[in-house]
Design a protein around this motif. Sequence first.
Motif, PDB file in Angstrom:
ATOM      1  N   ILE A  24       1.658  28.421 -92.488  1.00 33.48           N
ATOM      2  CA  ILE A  24       2.094  27.081 -92.508  1.00 33.48           C
ATOM      3  C   ILE A  24       3.125  26.530 -93.614  1.00 33.48           C
ATOM      4  N   ALA A  25       3.232  27.271 -94.616  1.00 37.57           N
ATOM      5  CA  ALA A  25       4.352  27.049 -95.475  1.00 37.57           C
ATOM      6  C   ALA A  25       5.679  27.221 -94.994  1.00 37.57           C
ATOM      7  N   LYS A  26       5.815  28.277 -93.995  1.00 37.21           N
ATOM      8  CA  LYS A  26       7.264  28.725 -93.766  1.00 37.21           C
ATOM      9  C   LYS A  26       7.565  28.020 -92.375  1.00 37.21           C
ATOM     10  N   LYS A  27       6.572  27.616 -91.449  1.00 35.37           N
ATOM     11  CA  LYS A  27       6.776  27.471 -90.064  1.00 35.37           C
ATOM     12  C   LYS A  27       6.303  26.217 -89.556  1.00 35.37           C
ATOM     13  N   LEU A  28       5.380  25.339 -90.326  1.00 36.13           N
ATOM     14  CA  LEU A  28       5.078  24.009 -89.887  1.00 36.13           C
ATOM     15  C   LEU A  28       5.578  23.171 -90.354  1.00 36.13           C
ATOM     16  N   ASP A  29       6.179  22.155 -89.607  1.00 39.05           N
ATOM     17  CA  ASP A  29       7.258  21.191 -90.060  1.00 39.05           C
ATOM     18  C   ASP A  29       6.344  19.770 -89.944  1.00 39.05           C
ATOM     19  N   MET A  30       6.226  19.563 -91.201  1.00 40.77           N
ATOM     20  CA  MET A  30       5.513  18.276 -91.625  1.00 40.77           C
ATOM     21  C   MET A  30       5.835  17.162 -91.240  1.00 40.77           C
ATOM     22  N   LYS A  31       7.371  17.000 -91.388  1.00 41.49           N
ATOM     23  CA  LYS A  31       8.126  15.810 -91.001  1.00 41.49           C
ATOM     24  C   LYS A  31       8.169  15.338 -89.648  1.00 41.49           C
ATOM     25  N   SER A  32       8.063  16.328 -88.528  1.00 38.22           N
ATOM     26  CA  SER A  32       7.892  16.132 -87.315  1.00 38.22           C
ATOM     27  C   SER A  32       6.535  15.775 -86.830  1.00 38.22           C
ATOM     28  N   LEU A  33       5.425  16.360 -87.510  1.00 33.20           N
ATOM     29  CA  LEU A  33       4.162  16.316 -87.157  1.00 33.20           C
ATOM     30  C   LEU A  33       3.684  14.642 -87.694  1.00 33.20           C
ATOM     31  N   ILE A  34       4.285  14.306 -88.725  1.00 30.06           N
ATOM     32  CA  ILE A  34       4.061  12.893 -89.182  1.00 30.06           C
ATOM     33  C   ILE A  34       4.541  11.820 -88.238  1.00 30.06           C
ATOM     34  N   SER A  35       5.662  12.097 -87.568  1.00 33.37           N
ATOM     35  CA  SER A  35       5.916  11.310 -86.556  1.00 33.37           C
ATOM     36  C   SER A  35       5.091  10.734 -85.250  1.00 33.37           C
ATOM     37  N   TYR A  36       4.204  11.842 -85.156  1.00 32.91           N
ATOM     38  CA  TYR A  36       3.101  11.510 -84.153  1.00 32.91           C
ATOM     39  C   TYR A  36       1.951  10.501 -84.404  1.00 32.91           C
ATOM     40  N   SER A  37       1.353  10.839 -85.593  1.00 35.24           N
ATOM     41  CA  SER A  37       0.228  10.084 -85.921  1.00 35.24           C
ATOM     42  C   SER A  37       0.166  10.174 -87.685  1.00 35.24           C
ATOM     43  N   SER A  38      -0.738   9.082 -87.969  1.00 36.62           N
ATOM     44  CA  SER A  38      -0.836   9.199 -89.509  1.00 36.62           C
ATOM     45  C   SER A  38      -2.372  10.132 -89.710  1.00 36.62           C
ATOM     46  N   THR A  39      -2.768  10.586 -88.836  1.00 37.32           N
ATOM     47  CA  THR A  39      -3.889  11.393 -88.839  1.00 37.32           C
ATOM     48  C   THR A  39      -3.545  12.578 -88.173  1.00 37.32           C
ATOM     49  N   LEU A  40      -3.850  13.791 -88.977  1.00 36.07           N
ATOM     50  CA  LEU A  40      -3.568  15.188 -88.778  1.00 36.07           C
ATOM     51  C   LEU A  40      -4.719  15.632 -88.068  1.00 36.07           C
ATOM     52  N   ARG A  41      -4.777  16.256 -86.782  1.00 31.38           N
ATOM     53  CA  ARG A  41      -5.933  16.491 -86.175  1.00 31.38           C
ATOM     54  C   ARG A  41      -6.046  18.169 -86.072  1.00 31.38           C
ATOM     55  N   ILE A  42      -7.025  18.775 -86.487  1.00 31.67           N
ATOM     56  CA  ILE A  42      -7.374  20.120 -86.208  1.00 31.67           C
ATOM     57  C   ILE A  42      -8.519  20.565 -85.421  1.00 31.67           C
ATOM     58  N   ALA A  43      -8.379  21.700 -84.737  1.00 35.36           N
ATOM     59  CA  ALA A  43      -9.725  22.169 -83.878  1.00 35.36           C
ATOM     60  C   ALA A  43      -9.837  23.448 -84.364  1.00 35.36           C
ATOM     61  N   ASP A  44     -10.990  23.986 -84.298  1.00 34.32           N
ATOM     62  CA  ASP A  44     -11.538  25.197 -84.542  1.00 34.32           C
ATOM     63  C   ASP A  44     -12.317  25.401 -83.125  1.00 34.32           C
ATOM     64  N   LEU A  45     -11.741  26.354 -82.295  1.00 34.33           N
ATOM     65  CA  LEU A  45     -12.209  26.601 -80.975  1.00 34.33           C
ATOM     66  C   LEU A  45     -13.193  27.780 -80.850  1.00 34.33           C
ATOM     67  N   GLY A  46     -14.337  27.685 -80.510  1.00 34.37           N
ATOM     68  CA  GLY A  46     -15.513  28.689 -80.749  1.00 34.37           C
ATOM     69  C   GLY A  46     -16.018  28.842 -82.096  1.00 34.37           C
ATOM     70  N   CYS A  47     -16.356  27.547 -82.756  1.00 33.28           N
ATOM     71  CA  CYS A  47     -16.875  27.522 -84.120  1.00 33.28           C
ATOM     72  C   CYS A  47     -18.140  28.318 -84.362  1.00 33.28           C
ATOM     73  N   SER A  48     -19.158  28.301 -83.282  1.00 31.26           N
ATOM     74  CA  SER A  48     -20.516  28.809 -83.648  1.00 31.26           C
ATOM     75  C   SER A  48     -20.986  28.013 -84.878  1.00 31.26           C
ATOM     76  N   VAL A  49     -22.059  28.528 -85.538  1.00 29.39           N
ATOM     77  CA  VAL A  49     -22.770  27.646 -86.569  1.00 29.39           C
ATOM     78  C   VAL A  49     -22.573  27.812 -87.946  1.00 29.39           C
ATOM     79  N   GLY A  50     -21.908  29.278 -88.377  1.00 27.74           N
ATOM     80  CA  GLY A  50     -21.951  29.611 -89.415  1.00 27.74           C
ATOM     81  C   GLY A  50     -20.846  28.937 -90.490  1.00 27.74           C
ATOM     82  N   ALA A  51     -21.009  29.265 -91.897  1.00 26.69           N
ATOM     83  CA  ALA A  51     -20.248  28.792 -92.917  1.00 26.69           C
ATOM     84  C   ALA A  51     -18.682  29.255 -92.801  1.00 26.69           C
TER      85      ALA A  51
END
Length: 323
Positions: free
Chosen positions: A6-33
């Motif tokens: 995230i520190a080296k490869k994720l471009d925040m400025k380009s992501l900001i241009s899409y939306s003021s909400t940043l959306r994250i998905a956990d695929l196969g989350c199950s139920v644990g902590a």
Amino acid sequence: MINEAIAKKLDMKSLISYSSTLRIADLGCSVGANTFIAMQNVLQAIEKKYLSQGLASKVPEFQVFFNDHATNDFNTLFTSLPQDRQYFAAGVPGSFYGRLFPESSLHFVYSSTALQWLSQLPDALLDKKSQAWNNGRIYYTSASEEVANAYAAQFRKDMKMFLNARAKEIVAGGMMVVLMPGCPDDIHYSQRSAGLMFDFLGSTLMDMVNEGLVSEAQVDSFNLPVYCPSPKEIARLVEENGCFRIERMELMDPRSNMNSPYDVHKFIMHVRAFLEGVFTKHFGSEIVNEMFERIFQKSSEFSCVLDEGDKQKNIVFFILKHK
């Protein structure tokens, strides 16, 4: 490793241009902590990235989507959500081998120990007329090449669907992090460490068949819907898809960081938690209880199987970035 990506490869400025909400998905989350810990780590790393780039005033709101099959216990998941979470939570039931989200709506996708589950078993495994009929076994490790090839073909089909769906859902510049059981490149399927463990479970069931506790037909009609790929297999499929760039891929052994002695009984409990539902659905709870009780009794023999498997790294970790 995720923080570094995230520190080296994720471009925040380009992501900001899409939306003021940043959306994250956990695929196969199950139920644990574990899923909450993982999501919190991702959020903190992204916030830190914003601050390091002088974008403190533009830190977005976060929305986290927890995805799993509709049969997942979402009630337990949501009643155990952290009270101090800094994100809006939502559940998304359904298979991640198809589309789950609108086009270009996700910025970060995470999946841990979920992609090894096949969407379905190859039909040939249960066809007595097929060369891939897997009689007397529950996995492909000790089976014929036809059985192993059927498993591999199903994984390729599933992974292509997974990548195609995510290619539509993740924004350009968005990131996906995946951890899943795997095996070293160019190792024969009969020597894969996870398979050695599954074969031990299968041999225990066959002992019960020989004692008349389980019918042979029950074992013949059961196969574990799990495939453990090599990094080379995954990289080839990512390249064929063409929508993602591999930022990092490596094979790891998480147990190498353990400070305490290896506890085979705890590991058997871990295996049971991982597989009990699949076995119970097919054989019933009484058979499954007996099977794991026998494995506990043969813990020294099972420990030898684990020692053999410990010679291999067995977790594939890879990070993809949408082009």
